[in-house]
Scaffold this motif. Structure first.
Motif, mmCIF file in Angstrom:
data_model
loop_
_atom_site.group_PDB
_atom_site.id
_atom_site.type_symbol
_atom_site.label_atom_id
_atom_site.label_comp_id
_atom_site.label_asym_id
_atom_site.label_seq_id
_atom_site.Cartn_x
_atom_site.Cartn_y
_atom_site.Cartn_z
ATOM 1 N N ARG A 1 0.842 -1.211 0.000
ATOM 2 C CA ARG A 1 0.000 0.000 0.000
ATOM 3 C C ARG A 1 0.875 1.258 0.000
ATOM 4 N NH1 ARG A 1 -0.424 1.878 5.294
ATOM 5 N NH2 ARG A 1 0.454 0.495 6.888
ATOM 6 N N CYS A 2 1.711 1.365 -1.004
ATOM 7 C CA CYS A 2 2.673 2.460 -1.000
ATOM 8 C C CYS A 2 2.830 3.032 -2.402
ATOM 9 C CB CYS A 2 4.018 1.956 -0.475
ATOM 10 S SG CYS A 2 5.359 3.098 -0.700
ATOM 11 N N ASP A 3 2.804 4.361 -2.490
ATOM 12 C CA ASP A 3 3.073 5.073 -3.747
ATOM 13 C C ASP A 3 4.518 5.533 -3.713
ATOM 14 O OD1 ASP A 3 3.244 6.669 -5.944
ATOM 15 O OD2 ASP A 3 1.497 7.907 -5.481
ATOM 16 N N MET A 4 5.416 4.724 -4.284
ATOM 17 C CA MET A 4 6.837 5.038 -4.208
ATOM 18 C C MET A 4 7.190 6.304 -4.979
ATOM 19 S SD MET A 4 8.947 1.466 -4.163
ATOM 20 C CE MET A 4 8.409 0.892 -5.772
ATOM 21 N N SER A 5 6.486 6.577 -6.037
ATOM 22 C CA SER A 5 6.777 7.792 -6.818
ATOM 23 C C SER A 5 6.514 9.038 -5.983
ATOM 24 C CB SER A 5 5.912 7.817 -8.087
ATOM 25 O OG SER A 5 6.227 6.727 -8.918
ATOM 26 N N ARG A 6 5.419 9.027 -5.233
ATOM 27 C CA ARG A 6 5.121 10.182 -4.371
ATOM 28 C C ARG A 6 6.174 10.339 -3.281
ATOM 29 N NH1 ARG A 6 2.736 10.532 0.631
ATOM 30 N NH2 ARG A 6 1.989 12.629 1.167
ATOM 31 N N ILE A 7 6.564 9.210 -2.671
ATOM 32 C CA ILE A 7 7.580 9.277 -1.621
ATOM 33 C C ILE A 7 8.881 9.843 -2.175
ATOM 34 C CG2 ILE A 7 9.063 7.853 -0.146
ATOM 35 C CD1 ILE A 7 6.687 6.038 0.351
ATOM 36 N N SER A 8 9.275 9.374 -3.344
ATOM 37 C CA SER A 8 10.501 9.866 -3.967
ATOM 38 C C SER A 8 10.411 11.358 -4.243
ATOM 39 C CB SER A 8 10.749 9.100 -5.270
ATOM 40 O OG SER A 8 11.789 9.693 -6.007
ATOM 41 N N ARG A 9 9.293 11.785 -4.800
ATOM 42 C CA ARG A 9 9.114 13.211 -5.153
ATOM 43 C C ARG A 9 9.132 14.098 -3.909
ATOM 44 N NH1 ARG A 9 5.054 12.243 -7.713
ATOM 45 N NH2 ARG A 9 3.420 12.763 -6.213
ATOM 46 N N GLU A 10 8.402 13.684 -2.855
ATOM 47 C CA GLU A 10 8.337 14.489 -1.637
ATOM 48 C C GLU A 10 9.697 14.547 -0.938
ATOM 49 O OE1 GLU A 10 5.894 16.234 -0.534
ATOM 50 O OE2 GLU A 10 4.210 15.561 -1.757
ATOM 51 N N LEU A 11 10.422 13.438 -0.945
ATOM 52 C CA LEU A 11 11.729 13.409 -0.292
ATOM 53 C C LEU A 11 12.713 14.333 -1.007
ATOM 54 C CD1 LEU A 11 13.109 11.840 2.100
ATOM 55 C CD2 LEU A 11 14.072 10.338 0.358
ATOM 56 N N ILE A 12 12.711 14.300 -2.326
ATOM 57 C CA ILE A 12 13.620 15.154 -3.093
ATOM 58 C C ILE A 12 13.286 16.624 -2.876
ATOM 59 C CG2 ILE A 12 14.278 15.824 -5.439
ATOM 60 C CD1 ILE A 12 13.955 12.850 -6.212
ATOM 61 N N ASN A 13 12.000 16.975 -2.910
ATOM 62 C CA ASN A 13 11.589 18.374 -2.720
ATOM 63 C C ASN A 13 11.934 18.867 -1.322
ATOM 64 O OD1 ASN A 13 10.573 18.437 -5.306
ATOM 65 N ND2 ASN A 13 8.465 17.961 -4.687
ATOM 66 N N CYS A 14 11.680 18.026 -0.312
ATOM 67 C CA CYS A 14 11.994 18.424 1.059
ATOM 68 C C CYS A 14 13.504 18.574 1.239
ATOM 69 C CB CYS A 14 11.440 17.390 2.038
ATOM 70 S SG CYS A 14 11.669 17.806 3.777
ATOM 71 N N GLY A 15 14.272 17.655 0.636
ATOM 72 C CA GLY A 15 15.719 17.743 0.742
ATOM 73 C C GLY A 15 16.256 19.026 0.137
ATOM 74 N N ARG A 16 15.665 19.466 -0.966
ATOM 75 C CA ARG A 16 16.128 20.695 -1.615
ATOM 76 C C ARG A 16 15.987 21.893 -0.687
ATOM 77 N NH1 ARG A 16 12.845 20.568 -5.564
ATOM 78 N NH2 ARG A 16 14.133 19.179 -6.846
ATOM 79 N N THR A 17 14.869 21.938 0.053
ATOM 80 C CA THR A 17 14.672 23.076 0.965
ATOM 81 C C THR A 17 15.616 23.034 2.155
ATOM 82 O OG1 THR A 17 12.981 21.913 2.269
ATOM 83 C CG2 THR A 17 12.233 23.157 0.335
ATOM 84 N N LYS A 18 16.158 21.863 2.465
ATOM 85 C CA LYS A 18 17.067 21.723 3.602
ATOM 86 C C LYS A 18 18.532 21.728 3.169
ATOM 87 C CE LYS A 18 13.598 21.366 6.387
ATOM 88 N NZ LYS A 18 12.592 21.825 5.425
ATOM 89 N N GLY A 19 18.782 21.911 1.885
ATOM 90 C CA GLY A 19 20.150 21.987 1.393
ATOM 91 C C GLY A 19 20.714 20.668 0.910
#
Length: 945
Positions: free
Chosen positions: A535-553
């Protein structure tokens, strides 16, 4: 950190250094200069010469003094805990209350006399059950009061009895007749005491012995004045013995009230105190009580305590709940037999109590037993009758005759009780390990707000009227009914620095990364997502992790692959699932990834977690981060995940402003290594699981935010670490400390530590001496490059000595040995602090070093963290040794600062980060080994490794 083994996992593998500056996430040998593995491989260093002595015992100190080695006679004096050097002054004053109750001690001339007790039945068998012991002693006191001069007794339930003043003579032997006994009496307890080794025998009423022989013999004299001397700061041999007698008096009071006794805690049979934890287990809320010597005088420490018990009620209901099934036909009876063994039940048809020893082979309708049947005046004949027929003849009609019987007899003499007629009796301790869900439920339902906890303990002192006890009265003991007032101080939180050298000011022990970047963010180019969850959308997890990482440097490239588990594999065993998934990862990646993000099917303590971590970290040296799909996977969720990933890959999320400006007092100018030490033990009842010793050491001096871990297994349930210094047959040292010292040396501009600060977790006050004289001795041997070995020739023991020229400290150059400071951190205690003028928990940074602390030794309480829920528990720090010479303010400031450098958190933690990292390392290793011992039998010895 390097992987211990790199098989040809990928085509043309390239060894890669993993997160050398990360907080400890791997526990493998790291530096080429250290020995390979734990069995003693090759390492650098000179050949070790031999030095023999014909007689006497010497300690070889291999200190390089003008090129010569000095040999000194071993005149080491046993170390003891140091005395307090002063009080702290920094911080804002705060008025506090503590759950200590002042005890007035006026009869200091009283003397306790200790007597040894032996109880034998009329067949000369020693009776060891606690419950029957109390009943026999009570009856003896009633029967022979005049012979005992009317003395009141304090009896520990086993083999010791205490009186105020002596008995008329030193030795007695009494015959005690128990007029009323029951099936509950043998091994049972009106006080439901925690069963001891001999507290196991429970048989039918007709088989109970009614006559006992009690022997009493003088053992020791314990003056109460010793407590008064201890309160004045004097060393007293009998102070702890006297306090133990006072604690036994409290336990005896509660035993007479029918409470379950578990060490210093007691639990009453009240359904309002029970919390259902599912699985047939309940949390039972009770009280802890113990007398303590403090700076303010003698005090009674009262606190709320919780233990686990078997949920009382019908045995059938217990089994359904325990196995999480709805129908009795789905019960796994072999599993039920293991679970029920040694539990106690009450028969509903006659109210007798029995101990279960097993289950019948057949259901009640077919299980037979021989019974004599009389016919007229003749002796009668023996016939086989089923259990169902027998109970029908007694007008007891079974509703579920198709269920097996409980065997409540003896191994060679079964006694069958239909399972539907058995009820679990109350207050039976549940000593098996709880599941992760049960632990979570216990924590959530055991929380109490500060005001509620204050009310419970205060009401308990008032209602129990402890000082009405005749023994307390004869000692002039009066217990105050009000909480003790304490003066505390609130220390200012240290300033932090995040990305772009931006200041970050914690507020109430918390901070965040909103509109902030991490101090040292990493760049992630090769990574993948592994999905064990359906029950997991890996594409969403990947996208959210990359976007959050960008804001944290953190610059995160797209994942190289998204690897889903095959549907067929989900039905396989956890280890098989992990191996199959790893094969898919190999097939989808061209080389070793920087890290793998693993999506688990459920909470991280699921069965896949341990094998997955072991496969990646231990065997392959690959960093992993596990997550669980959740509806709350928002920006804060991914920020917390990225804090862990960044730290594991060698980045740094934040650091102290004092670190950044190189202004840490005492530490900044003198190379200092900080060690955190902890030992993790196996689950209760598993004596075959080795204990895990974990030590972390700081690196990259003058930083105090970076650590590296080293882990060893040792014998089960052994608390003292025996592998800090571990000489091998080839003269090399494969111990933990050498490994950490070399790492410090190579990451700290080739500087050797001149100061060592040790934070030790998990030891009680009775073990302080062992820490000082066993563990510290090992560390000294390492830094001095010396050890004492024994050899046996033809049955005669000789001493001989090797000078370890290759030892870590010598290899780092000449100089005096480092100064050592040893601090014990205790979380498993019962002292709580409350605000006197507010209902909330004490503020983050609260410290107490007067009033309720030790009258002589150097200790203090610190609540570094903020407690938003429940009641905060301060950490109790004991300074056993301080050769460095911290002032109280310097030491307390350092402890608070070390509570703000835990890289996985955005809050101050309750205990210093080195101990948290050591605990984390031990817990991680426990996951690695727990599956290896899953099927081993209990009781087998495990060697240290």
């Amino acid at each position: 950190l390097y992987s211990r083994s790199h098989p040809h996992f990928f085509p043309n593998p390239t060894p890669r250094r993993l997160a050398s500056s990360a907080p400890p996430s791997f526990f493998t040998s790291s530096l080429p200069s250290t020995s390979q593995g734990r069995g003693g491989g090759e390492g650098g260093g000179e050949r070790v010469p031999h030095l023999r002595a014909s007689s006497g015992r010497y300690l070889i100190m291999a200190a390089k003094t003008g090129g010569a080695v000095q040999v000194h006679k071993n005149d080491t004096v046993k170390r003891t805990a140091m005395a307090r050097t002063g009080l702290g002054r920094e911080g804002k004053p705060i008025r506090l209350l503590s759950n200590h109750f002042a005890v007035k001690l006026s009869g200091i001339d009283a003397v306790f006399y200790q007597y040894s007790v032996s109880i034998k039945s009329d067949d000369d068998q020693v009776v060891e059950g606690k419950g029957i012991g109390r009943k026999v002693i009570d009856k003896m006191l009633q029967t022979y009061s005049s012979e005992l001069a009317g003395k009141d007794f304090a009896y520990d339930g086993e083999k010791c009895l205490f009186t105020v003043g002596p008995l008329p003579q030193n030795n007695f032997e009494f015959t005690v007749i128990m007029e009323e006994t029951s099936a509950r009496a043998v091994g049972g307890s009106p006080g439901h005491e925690s069963p001891g080794p001999g507290d196991k025998k429970r048989v039918k009423r007709s088989h109970l012995p009614k006559q006992f022989v009690v022997g009493i013999s003088y053992a020791a004299r314990i003056p109460l004045r010793s407590v008064a001397l201890a309160l004045q700061g004097s060393d007293s041999d009998h102070a702890q013995d006297a306090l133990r007698v006072l604690d036994i008096v409290l336990r005896q009071q509660q035993a007479k009230r029918g409470c379950l006794l578990v060490r210093q805690s007691f639990f009453s049979d009240d359904s309002r105190n029970l919390v259902d934890l599912t699985g047939g287990v309940s949390g039972c809320r009770g009280l802890h009580s113990s007398f303590r010597t403090t700076m303010n005088g003698l005090s009674l420490n009262m606190d709320v305590s919780t233990t686990m018990i078997v949920t009382p009620g019908p045995v059938v209901n217990f089994l359904l709940t325990n196995q999480n099934v709805r129908d009795v036909r789905d019960i796994d009876w072999p599993k039920a037999k293991r679970m029920l063994k040694n539990l106690r039940v009450k028969a509903t048809h006659n109210n007798m109590e029995f101990k279960i020893i097993g289950l019948s082979d057949q259901p009640c309708s077919r299980q037979t037993f021989p019974m004599k049947v009389r016919s007229g005046s003749s002796e009668g004949q023996t016939v086989d009758i089923t259990v169902e027929e027998y109970f029908k003849s007694k007008q007891v009609f079974l509703e579920k005759p198709y269920l097996p019987c409980l065997d409540v007899g003896k191994p060679k003499r079964p006694n069958y009780l239909p399972i539907e007629l058995g009820n679990m009796i109350s207050l039976q301790r549940y000593t098996k390990a709880l599941s992760s869900q049960q632990r979570t439920t216990l924590v959530e339902k055991s929380r109490q707000k500060p005001q509620d906890r204050m009310r419970v303990v205060t009401d308990a002192v008032k209602s129990n009227r402890y000082d009405d006890d005749p023994i307390f009265s004869s000692c002039g003991i009066k217990i105050d009914s009000q909480l003790t007032r304490v003066e505390g101080r609130v220390l200012s939180a240290p300033m932090l620095v995040v990305g772009n050298s931006q200041d970050c000011v914690p507020f109430k022990g918390r901070w965040n990364y909103n509109n902030k970047k991490l101090f040292e963010p990493v760049r992630i180019e090769r990574w993948a997502i592994v999905n064990f969850s359906a029950r997991c959308d890996m594409s969403r997890i990947s996208r959210e992790l990359i976007n959050c990482g960008r804001t944290k440097g953190i610059i995160i490239e797209g994942p190289y692959s998204l690897v889903d588990e095959d549907n067929q594999a989900r039905r396989c065993a956890p280890i098989v699932r992990v191996e199959r998934m790893f094969e898919k990862v190999k097939a989808n990646l061209p080389g070793p990834p920087e890290f793998l993000l693993c999506v688990l099917p459920e909470r991280k303590n699921c069965d896949i977690y341990g094998p997955w971590k072991k496969k990646n970290l231990h065997e392959m040296g690959i960093v992993t981060q596990c997550i669980v799909p959740s509806a709350k996977m928002n920006d804060q969720y991914f920020t917390n995940v990225l804090l862990k990933i960044n730290a594991k890959l060698g980045g740094m999320n934040s650091k102290l402003a004092l670190e950044h400006s190189r202004q840490i007092p005492v530490i900044n100018k003198i190379p200092t290594i900080i060690l955190g030490m902890d030992v993790s033990h196996g689950s209760p009842g598993r004596s075959d699981i080795p204990s895990i010793a974990a030590v972390v050491g700081s690196r990259c001096w003058p930083l105090i935010s970076r650590y590296r871990a080293s882990v060893r297994t040792q014998s089960p349930k052994v608390e003292m670490i025996d592998s800090l210094f571990k000489p091998l047959d080839n003269g090399k040292d494969d111990g933990i400390i050498r490994e950490l010292l070399l790492d410090f040396y190579t990451t700290s501009q080739q500087r050797k530590p001149e100061q060592i600060i040790i934070f030790r977790d998990g030891v009680s006050e009775s073990q302080f001496s062992q820490v000082l004289n066993l563990e510290v001795d090992q560390i000294i041997k390492v830094v001095l490059g010396t050890y004492l070995a024994w050899e046996t020739f033809s049955g005669n023991v000789h001493f001989f000595y090797r000078i370890l020229m290759m030892q870590a400290y010598q290899n780092m150059g000449q100089g005096p040995p480092p100064k050592i400071t040893v601090i014990i951190a205790q979380k498993n205690h019962h002292t709580k602090l409350f605000q006197a003028d507010a209902p909330d928990n004490v503020p983050a940074g609260t410290v107490v070093d007067k009033g309720i602390v030790h009258p002589k030794q150097y200790d203090f309480y610190m609540c570094a963290h903020a407690g938003p829920i429940g009641t905060s528990r301060p950490t109790h720090y004991h300074v056993l040794l301080d050769q460095i010479g911290f002032t109280p303010d310097e030491l307390q400031s350092l402890v608070l600062s070390l509570s703000y450098v835990y890289q996985r958190s955005t809050t101050a933690i309750s205990v210093v980060a080195p101990i948290c990292y050591a605990h984390l390392a031990a817990a991680q290793m426990s996951q690695f080994i727990k599956f290896e011992f899953a099927d081993t039998s209990s009781g087998s010895g495990v060697p240290s490794s």
